[in-house]
Design a protein around this motif. Structure first.
Motif, PDB file in Angstrom:
ATOM      1  N   GLY A 106      16.347  23.391  35.270  1.00  0.00           N
ATOM      2  CA  GLY A 106      16.093  23.296  36.695  1.00  0.00           C
ATOM      3  C   GLY A 106      14.684  22.826  36.968  1.00  0.00           C
ATOM      4  O   GLY A 106      13.936  22.422  36.061  1.00  0.00           O
ATOM      5  N   TRP A 107      14.288  22.910  38.240  1.00  0.00           N
ATOM      6  CA  TRP A 107      12.980  22.395  38.611  1.00  0.00           C
ATOM      7  C   TRP A 107      11.837  23.229  38.042  1.00  0.00           C
ATOM      8  O   TRP A 107      10.741  22.712  37.813  1.00  0.00           O
ATOM      9  N   GLY A 108      12.078  24.501  37.786  1.00  0.00           N
ATOM     10  CA  GLY A 108      11.040  25.299  37.129  1.00  0.00           C
ATOM     11  C   GLY A 108      10.690  24.739  35.764  1.00  0.00           C
ATOM     12  O   GLY A 108       9.514  24.596  35.403  1.00  0.00           O
ATOM     13  N   ASP A 109      11.727  24.364  34.989  1.00  0.00           N
ATOM     14  CA  ASP A 109      11.491  23.775  33.674  1.00  0.00           C
ATOM     15  C   ASP A 109      10.825  22.414  33.793  1.00  0.00           C
ATOM     16  O   ASP A 109       9.939  22.059  33.006  1.00  0.00           O
ATOM     17  N   MET A 110      11.253  21.623  34.781  1.00  0.00           N
ATOM     18  CA  MET A 110      10.687  20.288  34.930  1.00  0.00           C
ATOM     19  C   MET A 110       9.199  20.338  35.264  1.00  0.00           C
ATOM     20  O   MET A 110       8.409  19.531  34.756  1.00  0.00           O
ATOM     21  N   LEU A 111       8.808  21.278  36.107  1.00  0.00           N
ATOM     22  CA  LEU A 111       7.390  21.394  36.449  1.00  0.00           C
ATOM     23  C   LEU A 111       6.561  21.835  35.253  1.00  0.00           C
ATOM     24  O   LEU A 111       5.405  21.415  35.094  1.00  0.00           O
ATOM     25  N   ARG A 112       7.147  22.636  34.382  1.00  0.00           N
ATOM     26  CA  ARG A 112       6.448  23.036  33.155  1.00  0.00           C
ATOM     27  C   ARG A 112       6.314  21.851  32.197  1.00  0.00           C
ATOM     28  O   ARG A 112       5.283  21.693  31.524  1.00  0.00           O
ATOM     29  N   VAL A 113       7.358  21.031  32.143  1.00  0.00           N
ATOM     30  CA  VAL A 113       7.267  19.808  31.344  1.00  0.00           C
ATOM     31  C   VAL A 113       6.145  18.913  31.882  1.00  0.00           C
ATOM     32  O   VAL A 113       5.351  18.349  31.118  1.00  0.00           O
ATOM     33  N   LEU A 114       6.072  18.780  33.198  1.00  0.00           N
ATOM     34  CA  LEU A 114       5.014  17.981  33.811  1.00  0.00           C
ATOM     35  C   LEU A 114       3.646  18.519  33.436  1.00  0.00           C
ATOM     36  O   LEU A 114       2.745  17.753  33.054  1.00  0.00           O
ATOM     37  N   ALA A 115       3.455  19.827  33.543  1.00  0.00           N
ATOM     38  CA  ALA A 115       2.164  20.426  33.208  1.00  0.00           C
ATOM     39  C   ALA A 115       1.799  20.144  31.756  1.00  0.00           C
ATOM     40  O   ALA A 115       0.631  19.885  31.430  1.00  0.00           O
ATOM     41  N   GLY A 116       2.800  20.191  30.868  1.00  0.00           N
ATOM     42  CA  GLY A 116       2.525  19.931  29.461  1.00  0.00           C
ATOM     43  C   GLY A 116       2.196  18.480  29.170  1.00  0.00           C
ATOM     44  O   GLY A 116       1.583  18.181  28.141  1.00  0.00           O
ATOM     45  N   ALA A 117       2.588  17.571  30.054  1.00  0.00           N
ATOM     46  CA  ALA A 117       2.336  16.143  29.836  1.00  0.00           C
ATOM     47  C   ALA A 117       1.025  15.675  30.438  1.00  0.00           C
ATOM     48  O   ALA A 117       0.637  14.521  30.252  1.00  0.00           O
ATOM     49  N   LEU A 118       0.319  16.535  31.165  1.00  0.00           N
ATOM     50  CA  LEU A 118      -0.928  16.119  31.806  1.00  0.00           C
ATOM     51  C   LEU A 118      -1.991  15.816  30.765  1.00  0.00           C
ATOM     52  O   LEU A 118      -2.157  16.566  29.801  1.00  0.00           O
ATOM     53  N   PRO A 119      -2.743  14.746  30.959  1.00  0.00           N
ATOM     54  CA  PRO A 119      -3.810  14.409  30.000  1.00  0.00           C
ATOM     55  C   PRO A 119      -5.035  15.291  30.213  1.00  0.00           C
ATOM     56  O   PRO A 119      -5.121  16.051  31.178  1.00  0.00           O
ATOM     57  N   ASP A 120      -6.002  15.126  29.322  1.00  0.00           N
ATOM     58  CA  ASP A 120      -7.242  15.894  29.431  1.00  0.00           C
ATOM     59  C   ASP A 120      -8.231  15.249  30.386  1.00  0.00           C
ATOM     60  O   ASP A 120      -9.256  15.846  30.713  1.00  0.00           O
ATOM     61  N   ARG A 121      -7.943  14.040  30.825  1.00  0.00           N
ATOM     62  CA  ARG A 121      -8.835  13.376  31.772  1.00  0.00           C
ATOM     63  C   ARG A 121      -8.181  13.338  33.150  1.00  0.00           C
ATOM     64  O   ARG A 121      -6.979  13.609  33.285  1.00  0.00           O
ATOM     65  N   PRO A 122      -8.943  13.035  34.220  1.00  0.00           N
ATOM     66  CA  PRO A 122      -8.382  13.074  35.574  1.00  0.00           C
ATOM     67  C   PRO A 122      -7.138  12.203  35.721  1.00  0.00           C
ATOM     68  O   PRO A 122      -7.054  11.112  35.150  1.00  0.00           O
TER      69      PRO A 122
END
Length: 490
Positions: A106-122
């Motif tokens: 669901g969307w809870g999992d998708m948002l966690r996937v998004l957070a995990g894909a964020l880079p270390d730069r802006p």
């Protein structure tokens, strides 16, 4: 072609600067009516920044499985680094990055996937038409709050939450909702009058006509040939059944009022120039009679406060006054309900000349009233820039009594709707003849009835489309169309 929005781009760029400087995330909820340019603004920010970004647009009515599948595909193909993506089995992705329907969460999992894909730069993440995601999953707001607090707010990301449903976007950040206090609130309005003049290549009264017709909506303005007066442009548009002058307000109505219910009838009554409570109740009623007060009162509150598609104007003076006068807030939609819908019907029947004649017959009368709120807000803008001699006039409205005799077009006061001091009052004449001594006499006679008017200290202003034929020093200020446009110049 990107036009205007310098203030909004500057505000968002400052947030990117903060994110770059601190390494911490910020979120901004951007709301505005359909076709006002929210998506274009977000895309322009992404392009100008040069930062990696994800831009995801929700689809109304899509299932959670289909929507999350699209989200994962767009994330895998986005500018965000995919090396930080969790393993395919954890995210519902095949090794090539395509979603596997059987493993989607669901969307809870998708948002966690998004957070995990964020880079270390802006970076920037845009979630467009957010209310449609909330329709798919009623727990979306809660998931967004948890993921933001625990996983995203301490990362250098600007999260932009876009939505056209003003009420639902306001609810997203309301005090009783999970995301309260976590997002800055940016209301995106139409382009201002000076920007309309720039886009259309028009000046003075021609630019004002273009602004009233288009409502300052960027998508509609971009179809306006540079330097073409309103009459010529409307003649061309009347021959095109697919003109945005017809389709944009039509789509706005269909999206916000899909059913022909009482709320839709109330909106159409106001658009047809039923301004008072009693007139609206009668015009929007049925064979059974007028709409009851118990039904109409909450509907008007919903349309003004929640949907913000109507505006309620109160008489402005040092005493409480009645009645309130209602109008459609967007002048493009107001024009459509009053004139252009009938013109469109004739155009669709292959009678564009008859449609244009209908427009010409109704246009001058409609414009004379529709220009009032634009002049008032232009005067408020002029107070800020010091273009008028009443720096303490923080609110500009009008005044009328229950009999609407007289109606004073312009009243400038220190606050609204009940002022402590009236700084100026005035008359607006937007017809083809100059403002003359007869008009001045009516202004003097009417102004004396305004509670708080003081002949020794209250100034007088005249705003006229065709000039003024008055003795010297008869009034303090005379404004023409060029002055109205200049009030918005940076």
């Amino acid at each position: 072609m990107f036009l205007g929005r310098r203030t909004e781009l500057s505000l968002l760029t400052k947030r990117l600067d903060y994110i770059t400087r601190t390494g911490r995330g910020l979120s901004v909820a951007i709301r505005g009516r359909h076709q006002v340019g929210k998506s274009r603004l977000a895309q322009e920010l992404c392009d100008r920044s040069g930062l990696p970004y994800l831009y995801f647009t929700a689809v109304k009515g899509a299932s959670v499985i289909r929507s999350t599948g699209r989200f994962l595909t767009e994330l895998a193909n986005s500018h965000l680094p995919t090396s930080r993506m969790p393993a395919p089995g954890d995210t519902g992705l095949d090794p090539d990055g395509a979603p596997r329907p059987g493993l989607l969460g669901g969307w809870g999992d998708m948002l966690r996937v998004l957070a995990g894909a964020l880079p270390d730069r802006p970076c920037i993440v845009v979630l467009d038409e957010l209310p449609w995601l909330s329709e798919q999953d009623e727990t979306f707001d809660g998931h967004l709050q948890v993921v933001w607090d625990r996983l995203m707010s301490n990362r250098p990301v600007l999260l932009l939450l876009l939505g056209s449903d003003l009420h639902l976007m306001q609810r997203l950040i309301a005090y009783d909702r999970p995301f309260y206090g976590r997002a800055d609130n940016l209301l995106l309005g139409p382009l201002n009058l000076a920007e309309t003049a720039t886009v259309t290549g028009l000046t003075g009264s021609d630019a004002i006509d273009a602004h009233l017709i288009t409502g300052g909506l960027p998508g509609t303005l971009l179809r306006w040939p540079a330097g073409t007066p309103a009459d010529d442009h409307l003649r061309d548009q009347c021959a095109d059944p697919s003109s945005p002058l017809f389709t944009v307000p039509e789509q706005s109505l269909a999206s916000e009022f899909p059913n022909p219910d009482v709320a839709r009838r109330v909106l159409e009554a106001v658009g047809g120039d039923a301004r008072t409570f009693a007139n609206i109740a009668s015009t929007a009623g049925s064979r059974a009679g007028a709409i009851s007060s118990g039904t109409l009162s909450p509907l008007l509150r919903q349309l003004t406060d929640d949907k913000q598609i109507l505006t309620a104007d109160q008489p402005l003076s040092t005493s409480a006054g009645k009645p309130a006068l209602y109008r459609v807030a967007d002048s493009n939609l107001r024009l459509y309900l009053s004139i252009l819908r009938d013109v469109h019907t004739l155009t669709q029947r292959g009678r564009p000349d008859a449609g244009y004649s209908l427009f010409k017959n109704r246009w001058s009368s409609w414009r004379g009233r529709a220009v009032e709120p634009l002049i008032r807000i232009s005067l408020e803008q002029a107070v800020i820039t010091g273009s008028v001699p009443w720096p303490e006039a923080q609110a500009v409205g009008g005044w009328w009594n229950r009999q609407f005799n007289p109606e004073i077009d312009l009243v400038g006061a220190d606050r609204e709707p009940i002022a402590t001091r009236i700084h100026f009052c005035g008359s607006l004449k937007w017809l083809g003849t100059p403002f003359d001594n007869r008009d001045l006499h009516e202004l003097h006679e009417g102004a004396r009835q305004i509670p708080g008017f003081d002949a020794a200290h209250t100034g007088l202003i005249v705003v006229t489309r065709s000039g003024a034929d008055l003795p010297a020093d008869a009034v303090d200020v005379v404004w023409g169309p060029d002055d109205v446009v200049a009030a918005w110049q940076p």
